[in-house]
Design a protein around this motif. Structure first.
Motif, PDB file in Angstrom:
ATOM      1  N   ARG A 195       0.856  -1.186   0.000  1.00  0.00           N
ATOM      2  CA  ARG A 195       0.000   0.000   0.000  1.00  0.00           C
ATOM      3  C   ARG A 195       0.893   1.237   0.000  1.00  0.00           C
ATOM      4  O   ARG A 195       2.002   1.204   0.526  1.00  0.00           O
ATOM      5  N   THR A 196       0.395   2.291  -0.582  1.00  0.00           N
ATOM      6  CA  THR A 196       1.143   3.549  -0.602  1.00  0.00           C
ATOM      7  C   THR A 196       0.477   4.543   0.332  1.00  0.00           C
ATOM      8  O   THR A 196      -0.712   4.848   0.188  1.00  0.00           O
ATOM      9  N   LEU A 197       1.233   5.034   1.284  1.00  0.00           N
ATOM     10  CA  LEU A 197       0.750   6.042   2.214  1.00  0.00           C
ATOM     11  C   LEU A 197       1.226   7.419   1.758  1.00  0.00           C
ATOM     12  O   LEU A 197       2.242   7.539   1.071  1.00  0.00           O
ATOM     13  N   THR A 198       0.512   8.441   2.131  1.00  0.00           N
ATOM     14  CA  THR A 198       0.922   9.789   1.758  1.00  0.00           C
ATOM     15  C   THR A 198       2.218  10.160   2.473  1.00  0.00           C
ATOM     16  O   THR A 198       2.541   9.633   3.534  1.00  0.00           O
ATOM     17  N   HIS A 199       2.956  11.070   1.862  1.00  0.00           N
ATOM     18  CA  HIS A 199       4.225  11.509   2.451  1.00  0.00           C
ATOM     19  C   HIS A 199       4.008  12.110   3.831  1.00  0.00           C
ATOM     20  O   HIS A 199       2.991  12.749   4.086  1.00  0.00           O
ATOM     21  N   GLY A 200       4.966  11.897   4.701  1.00  0.00           N
ATOM     22  CA  GLY A 200       4.918  12.491   6.031  1.00  0.00           C
ATOM     23  C   GLY A 200       5.689  11.652   7.015  1.00  0.00           C
ATOM     24  O   GLY A 200       5.900  10.449   6.799  1.00  0.00           O
ATOM     25  N   PRO A 201       6.126  12.257   8.111  1.00  0.00           N
ATOM     26  CA  PRO A 201       6.925  11.517   9.099  1.00  0.00           C
ATOM     27  C   PRO A 201       6.171  10.351   9.718  1.00  0.00           C
ATOM     28  O   PRO A 201       6.770   9.303  10.001  1.00  0.00           O
ATOM     29  N   SER A 202       4.862  10.472   9.929  1.00  0.00           N
ATOM     30  CA  SER A 202       4.105   9.367  10.520  1.00  0.00           C
ATOM     31  C   SER A 202       4.064   8.169   9.583  1.00  0.00           C
ATOM     32  O   SER A 202       4.153   7.015  10.028  1.00  0.00           O
ATOM     33  N   ILE A 204       6.335   7.322   7.409  1.00  0.00           N
ATOM     34  CA  ILE A 204       7.660   6.697   7.398  1.00  0.00           C
ATOM     35  C   ILE A 204       7.837   5.801   8.618  1.00  0.00           C
ATOM     36  O   ILE A 204       8.356   4.687   8.526  1.00  0.00           O
ATOM     37  N   ILE A 205       7.375   6.265   9.785  1.00  0.00           N
ATOM     38  CA  ILE A 205       7.473   5.452  10.994  1.00  0.00           C
ATOM     39  C   ILE A 205       6.557   4.229  10.879  1.00  0.00           C
ATOM     40  O   ILE A 205       6.938   3.108  11.248  1.00  0.00           O
ATOM     41  N   SER A 206       5.353   4.408  10.345  1.00  0.00           N
ATOM     42  CA  SER A 206       4.431   3.282  10.152  1.00  0.00           C
ATOM     43  C   SER A 206       5.051   2.220   9.245  1.00  0.00           C
ATOM     44  O   SER A 206       4.923   1.019   9.497  1.00  0.00           O
ATOM     45  N   LYS A 207       5.691   2.655   8.188  1.00  0.00           N
ATOM     46  CA  LYS A 207       6.380   1.730   7.275  1.00  0.00           C
ATOM     47  C   LYS A 207       7.423   0.911   8.031  1.00  0.00           C
ATOM     48  O   LYS A 207       7.513  -0.313   7.877  1.00  0.00           O
ATOM     49  N   ALA A 208       8.180   1.589   8.900  1.00  0.00           N
ATOM     50  CA  ALA A 208       9.210   0.890   9.672  1.00  0.00           C
ATOM     51  C   ALA A 208       8.602  -0.096  10.654  1.00  0.00           C
ATOM     52  O   ALA A 208       9.142  -1.188  10.874  1.00  0.00           O
ATOM     53  N   VAL A 209       7.467   0.260  11.259  1.00  0.00           N
ATOM     54  CA  VAL A 209       6.808  -0.654  12.195  1.00  0.00           C
ATOM     55  C   VAL A 209       6.393  -1.937  11.481  1.00  0.00           C
ATOM     56  O   VAL A 209       6.632  -3.044  11.959  1.00  0.00           O
ATOM     57  N   VAL A 210       5.780  -1.787  10.298  1.00  0.00           N
ATOM     58  CA  VAL A 210       5.284  -2.943   9.556  1.00  0.00           C
ATOM     59  C   VAL A 210       6.425  -3.784   8.988  1.00  0.00           C
ATOM     60  O   VAL A 210       6.426  -5.015   9.091  1.00  0.00           O
ATOM     61  N   GLU A 211       7.395  -3.131   8.388  1.00  0.00           N
ATOM     62  CA  GLU A 211       8.440  -3.852   7.666  1.00  0.00           C
ATOM     63  C   GLU A 211       9.612  -4.285   8.535  1.00  0.00           C
ATOM     64  O   GLU A 211      10.299  -5.262   8.216  1.00  0.00           O
ATOM     65  N   VAL A 212       9.860  -3.547   9.622  1.00  0.00           N
ATOM     66  CA  VAL A 212      11.044  -3.828  10.441  1.00  0.00           C
ATOM     67  C   VAL A 212      10.663  -4.366  11.820  1.00  0.00           C
ATOM     68  O   VAL A 212      11.047  -5.473  12.200  1.00  0.00           O
ATOM     69  N   PHE A 213       9.904  -3.569  12.575  1.00  0.00           N
ATOM     70  CA  PHE A 213       9.532  -3.972  13.933  1.00  0.00           C
ATOM     71  C   PHE A 213       8.816  -5.320  13.943  1.00  0.00           C
ATOM     72  O   PHE A 213       9.153  -6.218  14.730  1.00  0.00           O
ATOM     73  N   ALA A 214       7.807  -5.486  13.094  1.00  0.00           N
ATOM     74  CA  ALA A 214       7.006  -6.713  13.101  1.00  0.00           C
ATOM     75  C   ALA A 214       7.862  -7.949  12.823  1.00  0.00           C
ATOM     76  O   ALA A 214       7.679  -9.002  13.446  1.00  0.00           O
ATOM     77  N   LYS A 215       8.816  -7.818  11.918  1.00  0.00           N
ATOM     78  CA  LYS A 215       9.682  -8.961  11.585  1.00  0.00           C
ATOM     79  C   LYS A 215      10.650  -9.289  12.711  1.00  0.00           C
ATOM     80  O   LYS A 215      10.995 -10.456  12.933  1.00  0.00           O
ATOM     81  N   LEU A 216      11.102  -8.253  13.420  1.00  0.00           N
ATOM     82  CA  LEU A 216      12.072  -8.470  14.492  1.00  0.00           C
ATOM     83  C   LEU A 216      11.441  -9.008  15.771  1.00  0.00           C
ATOM     84  O   LEU A 216      12.035  -9.836  16.465  1.00  0.00           O
TER      85      LEU A 216
END
Length: 360
Positions: A195-202, A204-216
């Motif tokens: 999914r594509t989210l609109t630009h913004g700091p939130s 970017i953090i959400s992307k990291a939660v889904v792609e990085v935090f969840a896997k770790l």
């Protein structure tokens, strides 16, 4: 030998380029006091291999007219005569004497020395009131006014690779994650969807939660819910929610993300609030979210709460840390393998020794 004269404005302009988002203690390295300190080092020639050193006094006694005088004679006079009682520094002083501590403790020791921009003369007692700080030569070269545009950008990049340590470089890289792209921030979900989210700091953090935090931190992760301010609901997986017995349709006051770990025998529900500026897991927020899982007959041991930030240096973290609820976690995009545990006193209190001895 004196380096080329530069203005404090030029120094202030280049510091944020040299020390990008994610740099440890970045604010100490790029604020006005840092620009004043670096300017004064260059002004008096306190640069590596010159055997000339700066003390905080050189910074807090600098004045506007003195700083504007670019002649070598004036620069050398300021360096040599500043400590003489009869020496008068022309113009209006930049700072009062009580600025000594923030220059020494924050700008220099906690900022520029940490990132390898300044070195401290060895063998000088911590109580000795003599100058001891000098700019690293390769950093000083980045303030040469003749260095411009593409050449400046390339030189800064080379300095960063050579002098920022691996941890700092990783933080800088992660802070830039998702910050580019014409169409928005692309997020890849555990089930293979994107999914594509609109630009913004939130986003970017959400992307990291889904792609990085969840896997770790999750064995078999899934995303039940992801919202963003511009579209309110970006992802809602009612089917997955139904499988685990979580009713999210009837609730409007949901967090930014709801993750689920299907790995354990009893699924773990993870409520995540993303903080760019505000909106952490506070005690009130925690209880409101518990109401959703209590209604679904989930044990509270099946529920986790995470507040996700970009970095420990961000204003959002500093603003909200005192309000974080006990029994929750804090996670930082820039340091993905680490997690902060705000341990509550519900379970048996243990000694610090027992906490240290617990396996990671």
């Amino acid at each position: 030998m004196l380096p080329p004269y530069v203005t404090r404005d030029l120094v202030a302009e280049r510091l944020p380029l040299i020390f990008p988002e994610g740099t440890p203690n970045r604010n100490y390295c790029i604020r006005e006091l840092a620009a004043s300190t670096v300017f004064t080092m260059l002004y008096i020639g306190a640069v590596e291999n010159n055997d000339v050193y700066l003390g905080p006094v050189h910074v807090y006694r600098m004045a506007d007219l003195q700083a504007a005088d670019s002649s070598d004679e004036s620069r050398l006079s300021y360096r040599s005569n500043l400590r003489k009682k009869k020496f008068v520094v022309p113009g209006v002083r930049w700072y009062a004497d009580n600025t000594r501590e923030p220059i020494r403790d924050e700008t220099l020791r906690e900022g520029l020395i940490v990132v390898g921009a300044v070195y401290e003369k060895p063998g000088v007692s911590t109580t000795a009131g003599i100058p001891r700080y000098a700019l690293k030569a390769e950093l000083a070269a980045l303030f040469n006014p003749a260095l411009q545009d593409a050449e400046l950008e390339a030189s800064i990049g080379e300095w960063q690779k050579a002098h920022l340590n691996q941890s700092a470089l990783a933080r800088v890289s992660l802070m830039r994650m998702g910050a580019t792209g014409k169409d928005g921030v692309l997020v890849s979900f555990p089930n293979g969807e994107t999914r594509t989210l609109t630009h913004g700091p939130s986003s970017i953090i959400s992307k990291a939660v889904v792609e990085v935090f969840a896997k770790l931190f999750l064995e078999q992760p899934g995303v039940i819910w992801l919202s963003e301010s511009s579209h309110k609901v970006a992802v809602q997986d009612f089917k997955l929610a139904s499988i685990i017995g979580l009713d999210i349709e009837a609730h409007k006051n949901l967090p930014d993300l709801i993750l689920v770990d299907l790995g354990p025998t009893d699924p773990l529900i993870v409520f995540v609030e993303v903080v760019a500026t505000d909106g952490a897991i506070t005690p009130r927020r925690q209880e409101a979210l518990y109401a959703i899982t209590d209604k679904g007959k989930f044990k509270r041991s099946q529920v986790a709460f995470v507040t996700a930030y970009a970095d420990r240096e961000t204003a959002g973290f500093k603003k909200t840390i005192t309000g974080l609820a006990w029994g929750t976690f804090a996670w930082f995009m820039s340091e993905p393998e680490n997690i902060v545990v705000l341990r509550d006193g519900v379970s048996r209190l243990v000694s610090l020794n027992e906490l240290v001895a617990q396996p990671a």
